[in-house]
Scaffold this motif. Sequence first.
Motif, PDB file in Angstrom:
ATOM      1  N   GLU A   5       0.826  -1.207   0.000  1.00  0.00           N
ATOM      2  CA  GLU A   5       0.000   0.000   0.000  1.00  0.00           C
ATOM      3  C   GLU A   5       0.863   1.260   0.000  1.00  0.00           C
ATOM      4  O   GLU A   5       0.546   2.239  -0.691  1.00  0.00           O
ATOM      5  N   THR A   8       2.356   1.743  -3.524  1.00  0.00           N
ATOM      6  CA  THR A   8       1.323   2.263  -4.423  1.00  0.00           C
ATOM      7  C   THR A   8       1.057   3.733  -4.145  1.00  0.00           C
ATOM      8  O   THR A   8       0.836   4.527  -5.078  1.00  0.00           O
ATOM      9  N   ARG A   9       1.102   4.107  -2.881  1.00  0.00           N
ATOM     10  CA  ARG A   9       0.918   5.515  -2.513  1.00  0.00           C
ATOM     11  C   ARG A   9       2.011   6.389  -3.112  1.00  0.00           C
ATOM     12  O   ARG A   9       1.743   7.488  -3.609  1.00  0.00           O
ATOM     13  N   VAL A  11       3.710   5.834  -5.841  1.00  0.00           N
ATOM     14  CA  VAL A  11       3.509   5.926  -7.292  1.00  0.00           C
ATOM     15  C   VAL A  11       2.391   6.906  -7.618  1.00  0.00           C
ATOM     16  O   VAL A  11       2.440   7.598  -8.646  1.00  0.00           O
ATOM     17  N   ALA A  12       1.388   7.004  -6.746  1.00  0.00           N
ATOM     18  CA  ALA A  12       0.222   7.842  -7.013  1.00  0.00           C
ATOM     19  C   ALA A  12       0.437   9.315  -6.677  1.00  0.00           C
ATOM     20  O   ALA A  12      -0.452  10.139  -6.924  1.00  0.00           O
ATOM     21  N   ARG A  99      10.637  -2.825  -9.343  1.00  0.00           N
ATOM     22  CA  ARG A  99       9.834  -3.579 -10.316  1.00  0.00           C
ATOM     23  C   ARG A  99      10.702  -4.552 -11.101  1.00  0.00           C
ATOM     24  O   ARG A  99      10.356  -5.733 -11.239  1.00  0.00           O
ATOM     25  N   SER A 113       0.698  -3.712  -8.527  1.00  0.00           N
ATOM     26  CA  SER A 113      -0.633  -3.445  -9.058  1.00  0.00           C
ATOM     27  C   SER A 113      -0.707  -2.124  -9.807  1.00  0.00           C
ATOM     28  O   SER A 113      -1.587  -1.922 -10.649  1.00  0.00           O
ATOM     29  N   TRP A 114       0.217  -1.231  -9.551  1.00  0.00           N
ATOM     30  CA  TRP A 114       0.227   0.102 -10.157  1.00  0.00           C
ATOM     31  C   TRP A 114       0.822   0.112 -11.563  1.00  0.00           C
ATOM     32  O   TRP A 114       0.771   1.139 -12.249  1.00  0.00           O
ATOM     33  N   VAL A 118      -2.532   4.358 -12.527  1.00  0.00           N
ATOM     34  CA  VAL A 118      -2.936   4.818 -11.198  1.00  0.00           C
ATOM     35  C   VAL A 118      -4.434   5.062 -11.191  1.00  0.00           C
ATOM     36  O   VAL A 118      -4.967   5.735 -12.076  1.00  0.00           O
ATOM     37  N   ASP A 119      -5.109   4.516 -10.195  1.00  0.00           N
ATOM     38  CA  ASP A 119      -6.562   4.684 -10.111  1.00  0.00           C
ATOM     39  C   ASP A 119      -6.944   6.107  -9.749  1.00  0.00           C
ATOM     40  O   ASP A 119      -7.894   6.663 -10.315  1.00  0.00           O
ATOM     41  N   TRP A 121      -4.987   9.896  -8.546  1.00  0.00           N
ATOM     42  CA  TRP A 121      -3.774  10.640  -8.254  1.00  0.00           C
ATOM     43  C   TRP A 121      -3.910  11.388  -6.937  1.00  0.00           C
ATOM     44  O   TRP A 121      -4.967  11.926  -6.621  1.00  0.00           O
TER      45      TRP A 121
END
Length: 278
Positions: A5, A8-9, A11-12, A99, A113-114, A118-119, A121
């Motif tokens: 998590e 992913t944060r 990356v976003a 990665r 998952s990213w 990105v779902d 931003w």
Amino acid sequence: MGVGEELTRLVALAGGRLTALVRRVCAQTLGLPPLPVEVAVDAPGSDTEAVVAEFAEQFSVDVSLIGDEQRSRLWAALGDKTFGVVTQMYIADFVPRVRAGLQALDVGREYLSWVNGVDAWDHTSDASDAVFSGFLPAVARLRALDALTSELVRLRGASQHHCRLCRSLRETTALKAGGSERLYGEIERFENSRLLTDRHKAALRYVDALIWSPAHIDPQVAAAVRDGFSAAEAVELTFDVMRNASNKIAVSLGADAPRVQQGTERYVITADGQTVFG
């Protein structure tokens, strides 16, 4: 939050043109797929962006070669935004390496998952807080890898990035598990060491691959990690390299002075991932 998590944060984190620029520059320099970006930036569009792009490129190639003149140009161009932008460079520089490492080892797919986008931003979080208060402690909370191997990996990264601060520290749990100055002295010449185990050497080869040739990880290097480490250990090993590489931020800004003038200082990582000195 867990490591996945928190990654992913990172990356976003949006950050506008400068974030998009450093993501393109770092990935291009490394020869790796870039992180997703909110806005497309093909090239620097101003003198400030040109300075940032030059700094980001050297940050990825070899951070130890950044000198006072280049630092001064960055500070002059960015002012009080400098630390935040350099933190974004760290994300842009090392998440693609993670990665590549996980894919080479064929582990940790759940952490990527990213990759396809990105779902949502994040326009509000501070990059420095996300890294230093979120991601780094989350990695430090992992406990699959033994403390001594983790410390050898940390010290190899310190050597490769020429981080004076990191070199001045010794993790107490690793010392209790067999670490010593004699053993740590073997890290620089680990291939010929009679003290380091084959498992340690496999880990150190992987560290070097992520730092110096992440786009071309030798299949034999990856195979040795798969053979010598469990999937959970291999994932932690990969994230340990990224956690340790946060020293690139301090090195790039000339803020890596050792905590002690002579000898070394001990520290311990607590169960919640915090570093306690003394």
